[in-house]
Design a protein around this motif. Sequence first.
Motif, short mmCIF file in Angstrom:
data_model
loop_
_atom_site.label_atom_id
_atom_site.label_comp_id
_atom_site.label_asym_id
_atom_site.label_seq_id
_atom_site.Cartn_x
_atom_site.Cartn_y
_atom_site.Cartn_z
N LEU A 29 0.83 -1.21 0.00
CA LEU A 29 0.00 0.00 0.00
C LEU A 29 0.85 1.25 0.00
N VAL A 30 1.91 1.20 0.77
CA VAL A 30 2.76 2.38 0.84
C VAL A 30 3.61 2.47 -0.41
N GLY A 31 3.66 1.37 -1.13
CA GLY A 31 4.28 1.39 -2.45
C GLY A 31 5.78 1.54 -2.40
N SER A 32 6.27 2.36 -3.28
CA SER A 32 7.72 2.45 -3.40
C SER A 32 8.35 3.20 -2.24
N ARG A 33 7.51 3.86 -1.46
CA ARG A 33 8.06 4.66 -0.39
C ARG A 33 8.48 3.79 0.79
N LEU A 156 0.48 -10.41 -1.53
CA LEU A 156 1.71 -10.85 -2.18
C LEU A 156 1.73 -10.49 -3.66
N THR A 157 0.65 -10.80 -4.38
CA THR A 157 0.63 -10.52 -5.81
C THR A 157 0.08 -9.12 -6.11
N GLY A 158 -0.58 -8.52 -5.13
CA GLY A 158 -1.16 -7.20 -5.35
C GLY A 158 -2.58 -7.25 -5.86
N ASP A 159 -3.09 -8.47 -6.04
CA ASP A 159 -4.44 -8.64 -6.55
C ASP A 159 -5.46 -7.91 -5.68
N ASN A 160 -6.23 -7.02 -6.28
CA ASN A 160 -7.32 -6.29 -5.63
C ASN A 160 -6.86 -5.22 -4.61
N VAL A 161 -5.58 -4.99 -4.52
CA VAL A 161 -5.09 -4.01 -3.54
C VAL A 161 -5.45 -2.58 -3.97
N ASP A 162 -5.46 -2.32 -5.27
CA ASP A 162 -5.88 -0.99 -5.76
C ASP A 162 -7.34 -0.72 -5.38
#
Length: 293
Positions: A29-33, A156-162
């Motif tokens: 969620l915090v992404g690249s930061r 883990l895969t990012g599925d549905n996180v957006d």
Amino acid sequence: MTRKKSFKSGYVSVVGLPNVGKSTLLNRLVGSRLSIVTPKPQTTRTTMRGICTTDDYQIIFLDTAGIHQPRDKLGRYMVDTARLTFQEADIIYMMVHCTPPGRGEKELIEQVAAAGKDTFLIINKVDLVPKNTLLPLIEQYGSRMDYKEIVPVSALTGDNVDKLLDLTVAHLPEGPAYFPEDIVSDQIEREFIRESIYLNTKDEIPYSTAVVIEDMKERERGGAYISALIYVEKDSQKGIIIGRGGSMIKKIGAEARREIERFLGYSVYLDMQVKVEKKWRESAQALKKLGYR
Ligand code: GDP
Ligand code: MG
């Protein structure tokens, strides 16, 4: 003509049993930061704060990291954690595995429900199960408590996180950015270095030492680069911290790095320098009060 949308902000507290994927989700969620971490005063527990800031919103994520309690202590841990992080939360993410609720989950649900906050049920690790197992799960969990949203994800895969992020922003209240966009809060890193100094030196050294994190950034190869300045008050103290042929600073750095990596969950390159600064106390106090550089 377009009118600027109002800014939204708020705190999201991430709770769940150990290994459910809280840290993994938070990192995503915090992404690249880099995750921003702050120790809670008066407790040995720490709450990781990952901050996600855009032009439209700021979300501050709280994670109950570093807690490894056996199951029978779960109830008490949850009560303590609830008191610590639920109060300030606008939204609670209650994370569960994609398995039917067991004893631990039921206790967790009770505590979260008692907090009376808007709660998202996040069913994690959906990459591990066939899709058709999710509906019965949602029904089983849904019958126990009212959730604002039920969101199956794979941290883990990012599925549905957006999707989770969109739903979260939709629920956030209007409010200002509580933290500057480029804040690098570094208290945990600082504390681990200080602890390592404390464990490896004697007498007045720990008390004459201030640690300032100069720089934290992601490395292209993965992990993070952290540069720290260790302030001491006298040349003799500098000598002790550096040690013969640099042996002491090496030891301090290696131990601090190990703890920081364990906490953050990724590799860290730790660069440390020792400086003599007779008046560090004043500025260090001020820095600490601010909570960031
Ligand atoms: P925490 O204790 O709740 O912070 O859990 P972690 O984030 O440390 O994750 C625990 C383990 O579960 C790690 O090995 C993660 O890689 C793994 N994990 C987390 N999320 C997922 C997911 O969505 N799918 C799968 N297959 N594994 C995951
Ligand atoms: Mg964790």
